[in-house]
Scaffold this active site. Sequence first.
Site, mmCIF file in Angstrom:
data_model
loop_
_atom_site.group_PDB
_atom_site.id
_atom_site.type_symbol
_atom_site.label_atom_id
_atom_site.label_comp_id
_atom_site.label_asym_id
_atom_site.label_seq_id
_atom_site.Cartn_x
_atom_site.Cartn_y
_atom_site.Cartn_z
ATOM 1 N N LEU A 1 51.633 46.445 49.655
ATOM 2 C CA LEU A 1 50.987 47.644 49.130
ATOM 3 C C LEU A 1 50.020 48.249 50.140
ATOM 4 C CD1 LEU A 1 50.195 46.554 45.448
ATOM 5 C CD2 LEU A 1 51.950 48.156 46.205
ATOM 6 N N GLY A 2 49.395 47.406 50.973
ATOM 7 C CA GLY A 2 48.444 47.922 51.947
ATOM 8 C C GLY A 2 47.743 46.777 52.644
ATOM 9 N N GLY B 1 43.945 45.764 55.097
ATOM 10 C CA GLY B 1 42.650 46.153 55.636
ATOM 11 C C GLY B 1 41.991 44.954 56.271
ATOM 12 N N GLY B 2 40.783 45.156 56.757
ATOM 13 C CA GLY B 2 40.092 44.077 57.429
ATOM 14 C C GLY B 2 39.795 42.900 56.528
ATOM 15 N N MET B 3 39.713 43.143 55.206
ATOM 16 C CA MET B 3 39.387 42.052 54.297
ATOM 17 C C MET B 3 40.611 41.474 53.611
ATOM 18 S SD MET B 3 36.416 41.000 54.391
ATOM 19 C CE MET B 3 36.517 39.998 52.915
ATOM 20 N N VAL C 1 47.360 43.337 50.775
ATOM 21 C CA VAL C 1 47.603 43.456 49.346
ATOM 22 C C VAL C 1 49.095 43.613 49.118
ATOM 23 C CG1 VAL C 1 47.029 44.701 47.230
ATOM 24 C CG2 VAL C 1 45.357 44.550 49.069
ATOM 25 N N LYS D 1 45.845 39.996 46.521
ATOM 26 C CA LYS D 1 45.108 40.224 47.756
ATOM 27 C C LYS D 1 44.996 38.902 48.508
ATOM 28 C CE LYS D 1 40.957 42.407 49.600
ATOM 29 N NZ LYS D 1 39.744 43.172 49.265
ATOM 30 N N ASP E 1 30.147 49.977 48.661
ATOM 31 C CA ASP E 1 31.211 50.607 49.456
ATOM 32 C C ASP E 1 31.954 51.615 48.592
ATOM 33 O OD1 ASP E 1 32.708 51.169 51.706
ATOM 34 O OD2 ASP E 1 34.213 49.643 51.257
#
Length: 891
Positions: free
Chosen positions: A18-19, A21-23, A26, A41, A134
């Site tokens: 799904l995507g 990122g740095g954390m 997903v 995640k 955030d």
Amino acid sequence: MTLASGTRLGPYEILGPLGAGGMGEVYKAHDSRLDRIVAIKILPAAVASDPDRRQRLEREARTVAALNHPHICTLYDIGHQEGTDFLVMEYLEGETLAERLTKGALPLGQALRFAIEIASALDKAHRAGIVHRDLKPGNVVLTKAGAKLLDFGLAKTVVPVVAGAERSILPTTPPNLTAQGAILGTFQYMAPEQLEGDDADSRTDIFAFGAMLYEMVTGKKAFEGKSQASLIVAILEHEPARISRLQPLTPSALDRVVKKCLAKDPGERWQSAKDLHDELTWIADAVATGSGVTAMPAGVVARAPRGRLDWRLTAASLVVAVLAVATALIAVRRPTPELPLTRLELSTPPTTDPFSFALSPDGRQIVFVATAEGVTKMWVRPLDQATAQPLAGTDRATAPFWAPDGRALGFFADGKLKRIDLSGGAPQVLADAAVPRGGTWNRDGIVVFAATTGSGLMQVAATGGTATVLTRLTGGQSSHWWPQFLPDGRRFLFFVVGPPNTQGVYVGSLDRGEPTRVQAADSAAMYAPPGYLLLVSQGVLVARRFDAARGVISGDPVSIAQSVAVDTTARHNAFSVSVAGVLAHRSGAVSRRQLVWVDRAGKMLGVLLPPEDTGLSYVELGPDERQVAVLRIVQGNLDVWLIEVARGIASRFTSDPAVDTAPLWSSDGSRLVFRSNRHGQFDLFEKPANGAAEEQPLLATPQAKAPLAWSPDGRFLLYAVQGPRTQSDLWALPMFGDRKPFPFVQTSFEEVQGQFSPDGRWVAYASNETGHYEVYIRPFPGPGGKWQVSTAGGVTPRYRHDGKELFYVAPDNRMMAAPIQIAADGMPSPGAPVALFSSRITTGNTGNGGYTSRAQYAVAADGRFLLNVSADDDAASPITIVQNWTAGLKP
């Protein structure tokens, strides 16, 4: 790490990414225990080995698990398997607010609704001692159930900490902005105290919320700079422009709310999300009810301070009581009071054409288009009755309009303009009309109508006869649509499609004088007695004073209704008004489209382009199937865009202010041809697919034309021409030799949507020679006969990659497939068509053609279909009926 589809993490089966990122990454997954779709995640290996980052994941789990709120993404589970740590969360279908904002500002009502939901979620988190830190559009997902706040990965519990212990560089912070250990939060939405490295509290979220709400309403970021340094200065020292300067219809109370959110000093901001939520709710209620406090343009009325409200209400109550006594004493001498403004909602059966409705002139009836038992018809409902009745003989009807006496209706169906008398009888054909774009009927029995794209308005007698040209295109104009007679019955409003310097609302005349532009606009307007022009701006229905005799508008626009739907392709709005003071409007983003992959049974396989309201049209899959060419309307400009199939990324291919549309790939995929009116008439242009050179004219002739298909060997370009006598015809342009075009099919009927067979020997097309559109095959370049493929109506044919099957769309929007065999004599032998699935593709009324019309679907070599479909349910929102609507215009 990257997980392949089919990987299992305990009871969860990975379905796809799904995507990332740095954390963490997903994934979409299936929960086999509860049979539901979830989002997982994953903590990357590099992060899992870092105790601080792993601790952050665990903190996120505890944070989200502590929150149970309808507008906060739900955490289901936390797990660990073979060195992989993961969270299991609610799977959200929709688009992020950041994705939505790339298309511009949200309508005010929608922005307020989402803002209230986000504020409610923040209030829940803050009451639990949790600060998000955030908050940004990328962390808000817009779903059918409303806004959902997610990603508390940077949230912290508000307890004393060692100074600096919680500060770390954010994965979403621009690189080289600052040294690690200084700033926590997303740069564009940081509060001043975050930029200065101080601790964050709930008021920090409120600053970010204000920046986000500012962007939702205006379409512009609250703080901008040419560099990171200038952006920091803007956040620390500057004030953004007032919302009401950028959006004049914004209530002044909202200006005050956002300004207080964005105060530099946390002590001057809203001190709780609850107060912020209540204030926004108050504004939204006032907007929804048409209250003068917020429905008038900003600055007209200011809201009283909350502390003074109670005693003012008490005083007002006493005044009302005294006035009531006085009224009783002088009632005998008072005139009859004016009727109040009232609203009611009218539900309709499901419809794929929610813009097709119209109030009768006396405001006592409404006609609308809806579908029952698979058939689309016109329905008429008297407003004093509880039910509507379908009108026989109006199958596939669209764009209805009333006779001035309310006893008959005009409408479009099967490529014709028709009329039907409500007293009974079969419909009567008045004229040819390939692409329905509105009609109007005056007291003298004259009907003015738009017959197609790429032409002016026509007129015909309401009893039938020869239609004649009424208006002509000038100055780069591409079409004249949506006429409406003014009270004198001679002059009329209409909408001109064209470049910015010509597009807008015009006044024309039956006397054929030079039309004059009244208002620059992106969609059609309507006249409303006793003297108003109604039009939609940013989803808001507004009224402006309009002198119909002089054709002049004056005064400021006044808001009438929020979130009124707009069809960006047809330049039409979902509202109607009667001479008797009744208004009808429909809300919702009912014109949103998306590109989806489906299999032969219609099962969705994936989404190529998410829902958008940019007038998405024309779907042309490149020969190598790596890109799709489409038309998109962005900021009012019609251009060709290319979409990467692998990544779903759209990029602009043309950018001229004129209308660039109808893209078509060459057979080898090296270039595209499209139609454009940049030189006045719609001519054909070509451009290398890689953008290495500018577009060049390919074919310029006096007639309007549109490209349809390129022969497999690249030797011929098939295109349609709109002729004054023979309507739409199919022509071929040789791409060799003297390049002299020649007619391929030219009759007195409409021939549209031509497509070459994979071997180049045949052309499939649609024609209305039987009275409605059917699909045929002819040999190319001829001569020879023709073979009918469809049996009960059909449009937009496309061949299967091997030529053994021909697909088309039936009038009820079903995707059909007809086997095509070549007999022993070398002639085609079409088989019986079979229905595959209900397509819901963008063809408007699928019985209509027009020389510019093309299939709104493509067929891949592996048998998948790429469809341009509705992103919303056919069950459109109810029609709101407003009686005595002008009462809402008074201060």
